[in-house]
Design an enzyme around this catalytic site. Structure first.
Site, short mmCIF file in Angstrom:
data_model
loop_
_atom_site.label_atom_id
_atom_site.label_comp_id
_atom_site.label_asym_id
_atom_site.label_seq_id
_atom_site.Cartn_x
_atom_site.Cartn_y
_atom_site.Cartn_z
N TYR A 65 0.83 -1.20 0.00
CA TYR A 65 0.00 0.00 0.00
C TYR A 65 0.87 1.26 0.00
CZ TYR A 65 -3.05 -3.65 1.87
OH TYR A 65 -3.74 -4.81 2.08
N GLU A 118 -15.71 -3.23 24.88
CA GLU A 118 -16.91 -3.01 24.04
C GLU A 118 -17.64 -1.71 24.35
OE1 GLU A 118 -18.76 -6.85 24.67
OE2 GLU A 118 -18.17 -7.49 22.65
#
Ligand code: NI
Length: 402
Positions: A302, A376
């Protein structure tokens, strides 16, 4: 209720459902370009809220549009990646990977679930903004040539063309509740180097009869470091590392050849090309001068990732408004690579970090490790903040969202 208060309230309301979605994706990870079940699941989720996903872009990629009032006014894109890594999960959690040897160890489960949460929030309030949000669910971030480059080739940045694009990535080294931004250069280009150094093997006690590829390799590895120390611009980091050297001889056996693998990382495309040529020439000439041959190959990865300063500055302000100035941090340059870079070379882009680290919950392990996991609680922030960023980006200068 103000729009920002509404976004926060919807984020709170939808967060538990998005945690469930994240756990489902986490338990069912799929490798790069094989995200077939994940893509089906994502498309189903989008249809459940009334969107019309377009599937099969670069095989497993999906786009969906959320059209507000006056949808042609401005279009922006939000991107989430869907692939997992070939790692055996070591976490003992109820939603542990059910796919042996495959794990969401880079948080792409979080990015996908979070983008689905953003879809719910923005779709719920689409009568309250002008313009269109293009959701991009992308395959193959972890593997060359990069799902981003394939989706761009298949026209993901056209029809309609987004004016800017945003991506978020988990960061275990930033505490939950905080996010990080960096304007300009942020991540490196990454290329793989493969060298085969050929000589002539033989008895190690008879050096006059051999062409020693081990000694040639030693010279090449040391010499190539001068590309970094003497040729690279010292103001722009360059990294050259070799992690694999195989000379399969013995104490008394010189082998015929040596295999070497390494990585080259930089932050400038012109320099990157120049360095490739310089390294090849140097390695080949050293081998030749010592009577051997060096086959030098580079597999290009990339490009570097650059965050458009204007877009990133505005996004940072939006984050400060949403989370408070004290919860928005500066990011250092990061010599890792990320295929979001391809978008950043096409249109103004902002790639920012979502803090997921929490010592008490043991979620500070690095990405790409078997113990990686997230706090979370970050999901509520992830979905609310990205929604707010999208709304702010769609808003015309001077226009109020109240
Ligand atoms: Ni990643």
């Amino acid at each position: 209720m103000s729009t920002i208060a509404k976004v926060k309230s919807l984020a709170r309301e939808y967060a538990p459902g998005i945690v469930e979605i994240r756990r489902h994706i986490h338990a069912n990870p799929e490798l790069s370009y094989k995200e077939f079940e994940t893509a089906k699941y994502v498309a189903d989720q989008l249809r459940q809220i009334g969107l019309e996903p377009k599937e099969g872009i670069a095989e497993t990629g999906i786009i969906a549009l959320i059209e507000g009032r006056n949808p042609g006014k401005k279009v922006i894109a939000l991107r989430g990646d869907m692939d997992a890594l070939p790692i055996q999960e070591a976490n003992d959690v109820s939603y542990k990977s059910q796919n042996s040897g495959v794990m969401h160890a880079c948080g792409h489960d979080v990015h996908t679930a979070s983008l689905l949460g953003v879809a719910r929030i923005l779709n719920e309030i689409k009568d309250e903004f002008e313009g269109t949000v293009k959701l991009i669910f992308q395959p193959g971030e972890e593997k060359n040539p990069g799902g981003a480059s394939l989706m761009i080739k298949e026209g993901v940045l056209e029809n309609p063309s987004p004016a800017s694009i945003f991506g978020q990535h988990v960061m275990p080294f930033i505490p939950t509740g905080k996010v990080g931004f960096r304007e300009g250069m942020y991540m490196a280009s990454a290329d793989e180097i493969y060298m085969t150094i050929k000589g002539k093997g033989g008895h190690a006690a008879l050096p006059e009869k051999v062409i020693d590829p081990v000694l040639i390799t030693s010279h090449i590895i040391i010499a190539l470091q001068q590309i970094v120390s003497r040729n690279a611009n010292p103001k722009l980091p360059t990294v050259l590392s070799f992690g694999k050297v195989i000379a399969n001889g013995a104490t008394n056996v010189i082998p015929d050849e040596v295999k070497v693998e390494g990585t080259f990382r930089a932050l400038d495309e012109a320099w990157r090309a120049d360095a490739h040529a310089k390294m090849k020439k140097m390695a080949e000439s050293i081998a030749e001068g010592m009577g051997g041959i060096c086959e030098f190959e580079i597999s290009k990865g990339y490009p570097f990732l650059t965050n458009d300063p204007k877009t990133t500055g505005a996004t940072r302000l939006a984050a400060e408004e949403y989370l408070g100035v004290e919860n928005v941090m500066d990011l250092d340059l990061w010599m890792g690579a990320e295929d979001f870079a391809y978008y950043s070379h096409e249109i103004p882009a902002c790639f920012y970090r979502l803090g997921t680290g929490n010592e008490a919950k043991d979620t500070c392990h690095g990405v790409h490790t078997p113990n990686f996991n997230i706090d979370e609680d970050a999901l509520e922030i992830g979905i609310g903040l990205m929604s707010w960023i999208a709304l702010e980006e769609l808003r015309s200068p001077g226009e109020s969202l109240e």
